[in-house]
Design a protein around this motif. Structure first.
Motif, PDB file in Angstrom:
ATOM      1  N   ASP A  96      32.928  23.911  38.504  1.00 52.66           N
ATOM      2  CA  ASP A  96      32.860  22.443  38.508  1.00 52.66           C
ATOM      3  C   ASP A  96      34.253  21.834  38.615  1.00 52.66           C
ATOM      4  O   ASP A  96      34.783  21.267  37.650  1.00 52.66           O
ATOM      5  CB  ASP A  96      32.165  21.942  37.245  1.00 52.66           C
ATOM      6  N   GLY A  97      34.848  21.932  39.770  1.00 52.95           N
ATOM      7  CA  GLY A  97      36.177  21.377  39.978  1.00 52.95           C
ATOM      8  C   GLY A  97      36.972  22.216  40.951  1.00 52.95           C
ATOM      9  O   GLY A  97      36.567  23.316  41.335  1.00 52.95           O
ATOM     10  N   THR A  98      38.132  21.697  41.346  1.00 51.46           N
ATOM     11  CA  THR A  98      39.014  22.432  42.243  1.00 51.46           C
ATOM     12  C   THR A  98      40.386  22.667  41.614  1.00 51.46           C
ATOM     13  O   THR A  98      41.308  23.112  42.285  1.00 51.46           O
ATOM     14  CB  THR A  98      39.184  21.679  43.578  1.00 51.46           C
ATOM     15  N   THR A  99      40.505  22.362  40.314  1.00 52.87           N
ATOM     16  CA  THR A  99      41.715  22.671  39.556  1.00 52.87           C
ATOM     17  C   THR A  99      41.303  23.138  38.163  1.00 52.87           C
ATOM     18  O   THR A  99      40.189  22.843  37.704  1.00 52.87           O
ATOM     19  CB  THR A  99      42.638  21.437  39.412  1.00 52.87           C
ATOM     20  N   GLN A 100      42.184  23.837  37.501  1.00 54.22           N
ATOM     21  CA  GLN A 100      41.889  24.314  36.156  1.00 54.22           C
ATOM     22  C   GLN A 100      41.639  23.143  35.207  1.00 54.22           C
ATOM     23  O   GLN A 100      40.761  23.207  34.331  1.00 54.22           O
ATOM     24  CB  GLN A 100      43.052  25.174  35.632  1.00 54.22           C
ATOM     25  N   GLU A 101      42.376  22.053  35.387  1.00 49.98           N
ATOM     26  CA  GLU A 101      42.297  20.910  34.478  1.00 49.98           C
ATOM     27  C   GLU A 101      40.894  20.289  34.489  1.00 49.98           C
ATOM     28  O   GLU A 101      40.329  19.976  33.433  1.00 49.98           O
ATOM     29  CB  GLU A 101      43.343  19.856  34.848  1.00 49.98           C
ATOM     30  N   THR A 102      40.347  20.078  35.665  1.00 51.44           N
ATOM     31  CA  THR A 102      39.014  19.476  35.732  1.00 51.44           C
ATOM     32  C   THR A 102      37.922  20.506  35.423  1.00 51.44           C
ATOM     33  O   THR A 102      36.925  20.188  34.774  1.00 51.44           O
ATOM     34  CB  THR A 102      38.753  18.873  37.118  1.00 51.44           C
ATOM     35  N   TYR A 103      38.118  21.729  35.871  1.00 51.81           N
ATOM     36  CA  TYR A 103      37.133  22.791  35.662  1.00 51.81           C
ATOM     37  C   TYR A 103      36.869  23.038  34.177  1.00 51.81           C
ATOM     38  O   TYR A 103      35.728  23.157  33.740  1.00 51.81           O
ATOM     39  CB  TYR A 103      37.651  24.060  36.337  1.00 51.81           C
ATOM     40  N   GLU A 104      37.924  23.075  33.375  1.00 58.52           N
ATOM     41  CA  GLU A 104      37.766  23.433  31.970  1.00 58.52           C
ATOM     42  C   GLU A 104      37.284  22.276  31.100  1.00 58.52           C
ATOM     43  O   GLU A 104      36.996  22.480  29.918  1.00 58.52           O
ATOM     44  CB  GLU A 104      39.083  23.961  31.404  1.00 58.52           C
ATOM     45  N   LEU A 105      37.123  21.085  31.669  1.00 60.99           N
ATOM     46  CA  LEU A 105      36.569  19.982  30.889  1.00 60.99           C
ATOM     47  C   LEU A 105      35.154  20.310  30.425  1.00 60.99           C
ATOM     48  O   LEU A 105      34.747  19.938  29.315  1.00 60.99           O
ATOM     49  CB  LEU A 105      36.564  18.699  31.716  1.00 60.99           C
ATOM     50  N   TYR A 106      34.401  21.009  31.270  1.00 57.03           N
ATOM     51  CA  TYR A 106      33.072  21.447  30.864  1.00 57.03           C
ATOM     52  C   TYR A 106      33.009  22.961  30.667  1.00 57.03           C
ATOM     53  O   TYR A 106      32.437  23.445  29.689  1.00 57.03           O
ATOM     54  CB  TYR A 106      32.024  21.016  31.891  1.00 57.03           C
ATOM     55  N   ARG A 107      33.584  23.727  31.573  1.00 55.64           N
ATOM     56  CA  ARG A 107      33.549  25.196  31.472  1.00 55.64           C
ATOM     57  C   ARG A 107      34.635  25.656  30.494  1.00 55.64           C
ATOM     58  O   ARG A 107      35.655  26.222  30.874  1.00 55.64           O
ATOM     59  CB  ARG A 107      33.763  25.832  32.849  1.00 55.64           C
ATOM     60  N   LYS A 108      34.372  25.396  29.230  1.00 54.73           N
ATOM     61  CA  LYS A 108      35.335  25.709  28.180  1.00 54.73           C
ATOM     62  C   LYS A 108      35.643  27.206  28.155  1.00 54.73           C
ATOM     63  O   LYS A 108      34.727  28.019  28.245  1.00 54.73           O
ATOM     64  CB  LYS A 108      34.808  25.274  26.809  1.00 54.73           C
ATOM     65  N   THR A 109      36.901  27.546  27.997  1.00 58.64           N
ATOM     66  CA  THR A 109      37.460  28.909  27.963  1.00 58.64           C
ATOM     67  C   THR A 109      37.356  29.614  29.315  1.00 58.64           C
ATOM     68  O   THR A 109      37.652  30.805  29.420  1.00 58.64           O
ATOM     69  CB  THR A 109      36.800  29.805  26.880  1.00 58.64           C
ATOM     70  N   GLY A 110      36.954  28.900  30.363  1.00 54.28           N
ATOM     71  CA  GLY A 110      36.854  29.513  31.684  1.00 54.28           C
ATOM     72  C   GLY A 110      38.181  29.540  32.411  1.00 54.28           C
ATOM     73  O   GLY A 110      39.097  28.775  32.113  1.00 54.28           O
ATOM     74  N   ASN A 111      38.290  30.423  33.380  1.00 49.34           N
ATOM     75  CA  ASN A 111      39.502  30.571  34.183  1.00 49.34           C
ATOM     76  C   ASN A 111      39.163  30.252  35.633  1.00 49.34           C
ATOM     77  O   ASN A 111      38.510  31.045  36.323  1.00 49.34           O
ATOM     78  CB  ASN A 111      40.053  31.984  34.046  1.00 49.34           C
ATOM     79  N   TYR A 112      39.607  29.091  36.102  1.00 45.95           N
ATOM     80  CA  TYR A 112      39.287  28.648  37.456  1.00 45.95           C
ATOM     81  C   TYR A 112      39.827  29.608  38.512  1.00 45.95           C
ATOM     82  O   TYR A 112      39.127  29.934  39.491  1.00 45.95           O
ATOM     83  CB  TYR A 112      39.859  27.248  37.691  1.00 45.95           C
ATOM     84  N   SER A 113      41.041  30.084  38.340  1.00 43.25           N
ATOM     85  CA  SER A 113      41.655  30.967  39.334  1.00 43.25           C
ATOM     86  C   SER A 113      40.865  32.258  39.496  1.00 43.25           C
ATOM     87  O   SER A 113      40.653  32.737  40.619  1.00 43.25           O
ATOM     88  CB  SER A 113      43.106  31.275  38.950  1.00 43.25           C
ATOM     89  N   VAL A 114      40.420  32.835  38.381  1.00 40.45           N
ATOM     90  CA  VAL A 114      39.636  34.068  38.445  1.00 40.45           C
ATOM     91  C   VAL A 114      38.301  33.814  39.133  1.00 40.45           C
ATOM     92  O   VAL A 114      37.871  34.592  40.004  1.00 40.45           O
ATOM     93  CB  VAL A 114      39.413  34.640  37.029  1.00 40.45           C
ATOM     94  N   ALA A 115      37.632  32.731  38.765  1.00 44.52           N
ATOM     95  CA  ALA A 115      36.331  32.415  39.358  1.00 44.52           C
ATOM     96  C   ALA A 115      36.449  32.217  40.870  1.00 44.52           C
ATOM     97  O   ALA A 115      35.645  32.754  41.645  1.00 44.52           O
ATOM     98  CB  ALA A 115      35.743  31.171  38.699  1.00 44.52           C
ATOM     99  N   MET A 116      37.436  31.448  41.293  1.00 41.25           N
ATOM    100  CA  MET A 116      37.580  31.165  42.720  1.00 41.25           C
ATOM    101  C   MET A 116      38.012  32.414  43.485  1.00 41.25           C
ATOM    102  O   MET A 116      37.532  32.668  44.606  1.00 41.25           O
ATOM    103  CB  MET A 116      38.594  30.036  42.925  1.00 41.25           C
ATOM    104  N   ALA A 117      38.874  33.234  42.889  1.00 42.45           N
ATOM    105  CA  ALA A 117      39.307  34.469  43.550  1.00 42.45           C
ATOM    106  C   ALA A 117      38.121  35.421  43.729  1.00 42.45           C
ATOM    107  O   ALA A 117      37.979  36.062  44.781  1.00 42.45           O
ATOM    108  CB  ALA A 117      40.414  35.137  42.748  1.00 42.45           C
ATOM    109  N   ASN A 118      37.270  35.516  42.718  1.00 44.07           N
ATOM    110  CA  ASN A 118      36.097  36.384  42.826  1.00 44.07           C
ATOM    111  C   ASN A 118      35.115  35.868  43.870  1.00 44.07           C
ATOM    112  O   ASN A 118      34.501  36.648  44.612  1.00 44.07           O
ATOM    113  CB  ASN A 118      35.401  36.506  41.473  1.00 44.07           C
ATOM    114  N   LEU A 119      34.948  34.551  43.936  1.00 42.12           N
ATOM    115  CA  LEU A 119      34.066  33.961  44.940  1.00 42.12           C
ATOM    116  C   LEU A 119      34.551  34.298  46.349  1.00 42.12           C
ATOM    117  O   LEU A 119      33.770  34.734  47.211  1.00 42.12           O
ATOM    118  CB  LEU A 119      34.008  32.442  44.738  1.00 42.12           C
ATOM    119  N   LYS A 120      35.840  34.121  46.580  1.00 38.79           N
ATOM    120  CA  LYS A 120      36.408  34.425  47.900  1.00 38.79           C
ATOM    121  C   LYS A 120      36.309  35.908  48.215  1.00 38.79           C
ATOM    122  O   LYS A 120      36.009  36.304  49.351  1.00 38.79           O
ATOM    123  CB  LYS A 120      37.863  33.962  47.956  1.00 38.79           C
ATOM    124  N   LEU A 121      36.532  36.753  47.198  1.00 40.91           N
ATOM    125  CA  LEU A 121      36.511  38.198  47.429  1.00 40.91           C
ATOM    126  C   LEU A 121      35.117  38.682  47.821  1.00 40.91           C
ATOM    127  O   LEU A 121      34.978  39.521  48.727  1.00 40.91           O
ATOM    128  CB  LEU A 121      36.987  38.928  46.168  1.00 40.91           C
TER     129      LEU A 121
END
Length: 420
Positions: free
Chosen positions: A127-152
């Motif tokens: 839910d977002g394209t930056t860590q700042e917005t993503y973690e507003l709801y996805r608490k303790t989540g890592n945006y970079s890891v999620a997006m890297a796995n999606l691309k991989l």
């Protein structure tokens, strides 16, 4: 008590082809509006064991065409997930699941195993394209890891020349991330995946409603598919049991009375199975009190047309006046259908016994005090999460928090008085 006679109680229903198996109700994130993320009690926690999955799969195989493998938890936390997917896909069952994709960074070998498992569709919840917005709801989540796995996963699918999985991205929209919708669409187009935008259920004053919440929402207007060539090829190349994927639809949905949520068709056309093999009426049932049968020891035919599910269908098809069916759908609270009867007071809520007694003393519940204590006692106990979620739709967040403080203090006093 379940009635001996009823307009629909004796009707037998064909077992549907759509199934949901929750591979575990544990999660690495702490999303505030999710009972799993909020660590709320009420449901036994755990992961589905591989042996349990094999038993369940054997029981559902004759009917299963579509299988969703997640509900209350993060599927990749189950170390046997890929094996389970492969077992189901090898039987010609169309498998899909959603994931936060940030349990850990995937290696190329792990990505290849995922692609080769036979899973039809994987949708990432980001839910977002930056860590700042993503973690507003996805608490303790890592945006970079999620997006890297999606691309991989997507690049690995292309590298292997595989037609599956259909890789997608779900973006839950609120006021603090809606400005990133266009960026997300551009990113999805670059990766060649589909992206869908859905309004996040707003329950407090932090994640304010977005423009999507304030205007009429048409789901089709917020689905963007940048992989049409994949879908066209898939429809011609892959045929699962009985029908092509592109033609898959629910077998049948009953016409339900006014006041019944659309999700309440599930007791008629979908089998929902928890991680421990227990069957429940639908995917919104959170709590062990909804269990209707154990597939580890019982036949699917006996559970699907058993007394519990038949009583739930009877209640839903005759919704209106109190029926006293004894069904879990009439007796227990669930968010999609807070009013169990049309004549229930608008603020008549399900409480624990202690909570109901405490609530009657609070200003917050002055409208509810008109409900007789005898009637309140008939209502079923629910988790604090479910109650809080419902209350914040009507009351200020601070008032709801004060209510829970009072209920907790009341329950402690009651407990101390019962001690020898």
């Amino acid at each position: 008590m379940i009635p001996e006679e009823g307009k629909y109680l004796d009707r037998m229903y064909d077992i549907p082809f759509s199934f949901l198996i929750d591979t575990g109700n544990l999660c690495n994130l702490r999303c505030p509006y999710c009972p799993t993320g909020a660590l709320e009690p009420g449901s036994k926690r755990g992961m589905m064991e591989l042996d349990t999955f094999k038993i369940v799969l054997e029981r559902i195989e004759p009917w299963a065409r579509h299988l969703e493998m997640m509900n209350w938890g993060e599927p990749f936390l189950n170390r046997d997930l890929v094996t389970m997917v492969r077992l189901a896909a090898d039987k010609g069952i169309c498998v899909n699941f959603d994931s936060n994709l940030c349990t850990k960074p995937f290696t190329e070998s792990q990505a290849e195993d995922i692609v080769r498992s036979g899973v039809y569709s994987i949708k990432a919840s980001i839910d977002g394209t930056t860590q700042e917005t993503y973690e507003l709801y996805r608490k303790t989540g890592n945006y970079s890891v999620a997006m890297a796995n999606l691309k991989l996963i997507q690049t690995t699918k292309i590298k292997l020349g595989s037609k599956t999985p259909n890789v997608g991205w779900q973006f839950l929209v609120h006021a603090e991330n809606e400005h990133q919708i266009d960026t997300a669409k551009a990113m999805a187009k670059e990766m060649g995946i589909f992206v869908c935008f859905r309004p996040l259920t707003i329950l407090d004053n932090k994640l304010h409603p977005s423009n999507m919440h304030k205007n009429p929402y048409v789901q089709e207007d917020w689905d963007f598919r940048y992989n049409l060539e994949f879908e066209e090829a898939l429809g011609d190349a892959l045929t699962y049991k009985f029908l092509k994927l592109r033609d898959m639809r629910p077998l049948w949905s009953p016409k339900l009375p006014a006041g019944v949520s659309p999700v309440c068709v599930q007791p008629f056309n979908r089998v929902v199975i928890n991680f421990d093999g227990q069957v429940v009426p639908c995917c919104n049932c959170y709590g062990d009190e909804f269990n209707l049968g154990d597939l580890k020891t019982e036949r699917l035919e006996d559970i699907w047309n058993g007394q519990g599910l038949r009583a739930s269908r009877e209640f839903l098809l005759n919704y209106g006046e109190k029926q006293f069916t004894g069904s879990v759908c009439e007796s227990h609270y669930c968010p999609p259908m807070p009013k169990k009867h049309l004549m229930d007071p608008a603020v008549s809520l399900p409480f624990t016994r202690e909570g109901a007694k405490a609530a009657s003393q609070l200003p917050l519940y002055r409208p509810a005090t008109k409900v007789l204590w005898a009637e309140i006692k008939k209502l079923c106990s629910v988790s604090a999460y479910v109650l809080r979620k419902y209350l914040t739709l009507f009351y200020d967040r601070k008032a709801v928090s004060d209510f829970f403080v009072n209920v907790y203090a009341f329950s402690l006093r009651e407990k101390s008085q019962r001690l020898p």
